[in-house]
Design an enzyme around this catalytic site. Structure first.
Site, PDB file in Angstrom:
ATOM      1  N   LYS A 136       4.292  -1.356   2.306  1.00  5.30           N
ATOM      2  CA  LYS A 136       4.674  -2.661   1.762  1.00  5.30           C
ATOM      3  C   LYS A 136       3.960  -2.898   0.447  1.00  5.30           C
ATOM      4  CE  LYS A 136       1.258  -5.643   4.085  1.00  5.30           C
ATOM      5  NZ  LYS A 136       0.547  -6.381   3.021  1.00  5.30           N
ATOM      6  N   HIS A 179      -5.216   9.580   3.701  1.00  4.84           N
ATOM      7  CA  HIS A 179      -4.878  10.051   2.355  1.00  4.84           C
ATOM      8  C   HIS A 179      -6.079  10.692   1.668  1.00  4.84           C
ATOM      9  CE1 HIS A 179      -1.106   7.936   2.906  1.00  4.84           C
ATOM     10  NE2 HIS A 179      -0.660   8.545   1.827  1.00  4.84           N
TER      11      HIS A 179
END
Lengths: 289, 211
Positions: B118, B38
């Protein structure tokens, strides 16, 4: 010293792929409590299927095989240097066999060492004890649960938490609330009351080796453990933070002497995949469990 | 709470039809990417004026894969077969909130339709989900062997040497990957709801005043 590299590899394999029976049965009980068809029940069903699959295939329960933390209790006269060297060789081999993910990252270069060896990696705690045999306890603790672990300094004004067990209760509940589902709930809490900052985490993680169904020998801590288990579940954060009846599977607390000026409460949050394993060597015979 | 089967690339209207609590079985190509990935995408492709020449080929490949695609926050355990082919051994989700500073930009830039992870994400990502048509898919944390079963093929890997195995971009073909929608295009987030209700309980449990 005899060559224990292969038995140590087996210890790592067991920790990574075979969830302890007490944890698995706590997860089963949790599944029974959830409403069928809810996201919480679905998550617990997936967790239980995964546990069976990992055991059957000898593949890691969780891909984050974490930091291997070794607590080594050795008899008098046994050198810790040879022990460390053999355990390190076993860790490299276990990584090669894909029981462990390579997890040791150099913070300066960003490079992953590729074999789970690095500075302060894996983590070792050696203690010479009175027994004649060797015991090696291993905990694989993943990064997600480590990130939500917390250390409080009492008094803690935001919660009006003073320097007593009521204060401890308040900050432990706060830690569970802050963790939400991020530490892979339902979690297990290892709590150290007292000690210094570094020792707090060492002792809190040592608490995670206690079986979930044991009773604390100190009555006031046993009472607090039970109360915290119930109250943490009242938060209804639930499995994975989906909302549900089980947020925490167990609370284990130890009290350690502190400095007059310090009152730390350290909460080591362990994910549901509480991957602990024990190995003992008695008269040259290796026993697991 | 409905159940859907979706295949990548996912059309926008299919994603906009989803609601929090829905179960989805995903199939098709998805790409893993976590912390290093990212940071790399935002620094090289999104905030840089010009994509560096050395990164151009990967940029084109990611644009192709992520348009209508799904990114998976995951650092797998992998095994290489003797013929050189990689296999996923264990592949559960990692905690997503660390990508909160980046994800909204990645969704907007690449046209992502889904993010799997998650623990949920924050308000910036939730807004991007609404605006650009994407959802957050929650996988079961720790269910790594089970999820690896849904990974049928490792198609390619990028940046493995530079980022290391857990952090690399793994392009995988999945079948029936089970997830739950916990953030939707209608501005709803299970994580926000649970956070709020658990805070109320906490306040009640610690309300009697001491000190």
């Amino acid at each position: 010293m005899e060559n224990l590299v292969e038995p140590f590899v087996e210890l790592v394999r067991r920790a990574a792929t075979d969830l302890p029976a007490d944890v698995e049965s706590a997860l089963r009980a949790a599944k029974e409590r959830e409403e069928p068809g809810t996201a919480a029940a679905g998550a617990l069903e997936a967790i239980l299927r995964n546990v069976e699959l990992a055991r059957e295939r000898s593949t890691p329960i969780c891909q984050d095989t974490g930091l291997p933390i070794f607590y080594v209790y050795h008899p008098r006269g046994m050198g810790t240097r040879a022990l460390r060297e053999q355990i390190e060789r076993a860790v490299v081999e276990a990584t090669r066999r894909a029981y462990l993910r390579p997890n040791a990252v150099d913070p300066l270069t960003g490079r992953n060492s590729g074999n789970n060896l690095g500075r302060s990696f894996p983590s070792f705690h050696f203690e010479e004890w009175e027994e004649e045999f060797l015991r090696v306890d291993l905990l694989l603790k993943g990064g997600g649960s480590e990130n939500v672990s917390a250390q409080y300094k009492l008094p803690y004004a935001p919660l009006k938490a003073g320097r007593d067990l009521e204060g401890v209760r308040r900050v432990v509940l706060d830690a569970v609330y802050r963790a939400q589902g991020k530490g892979c709930a339902p979690g297990i809490l290892g709590v150290a009351v007292g000690a210094d900052r570094g020792g707090g985490y060492v002792c809190a993680k040592e608490q995670l080796f206690r079986p979930l169904n044991d009773t604390n020998p100190v009555p006031e801590l046993a009472t607090l453990e039970q109360r915290l288990l119930e109250e943490a579940n009242e938060l209804s954060i639930g499995p994975m933070g989906f909302g549900g009846k089980t947020t925490v599977l167990g609370v284990k607390i130890g009290a350690y002497h502190r400095l007059p000026a310090c009152y730390f409460v350290t909460v080591a949050y362990m994910c549901w995949a509480c991957r602990r394993a024990r190995m003992e060597v008695r008269d040259g015979e290796v026993v697991y469990g | 709470m409905a159940t859907y089967e979706l295949e990548t690339p996912i059309p926008e209207e299919a994603v906009r039809a989803l609601h929090v609590g829905d179960t989805v079985y995903l199939s098709g190509l998805i790409v893993t990417g976590r912390d290093a990935a990212h940071k790399y995408m935002v620094e090289n492709f999104i905030r840089a004026g010009v994509v560096p020449a050395s990164e151009q080929a990967l940029y084109e490949e990611l644009k192709r894969l992520l348009n209508g695609g799904v990114i998976y926050h995951c650092g797998p355990v992998v095994r290489q077969r003797e013929d050189g082919q990689w296999e996923f051994v264990a592949a559960g989700p990692t905690t997503s909130i660390r990508e909160e500073p980046y994800e909204a930009d990645v969704i907007a830039h690449f046209g992502l339709r889904g993010v799997i992870g998650k623990g949920g994400m924050g308000p910036q990502t939730l807004r991007a989900c609404q605006e650009y048509g994407a959802v957050y898919f929650h996988a079961v944390g720790g269910a790594a062997s089970l999820i690896a079963d849904a990974v049928k093929e490792v198609v390619a890997v990028y940046k493995k040497e530079e980022f290391g195995i857990p952090e690399a971009f793994w392009v995988i073909r999945v079948e029936g990957f089970p997830v739950v929608v916990t953030m939707d295009t209608h501005g709803r987030s299970i994580h926000e709801q649970v956070e709020r209700s658990s805070r109320d309980v906490l306040n009640r449990l610690v309300s009697s005043s001491t000190i």
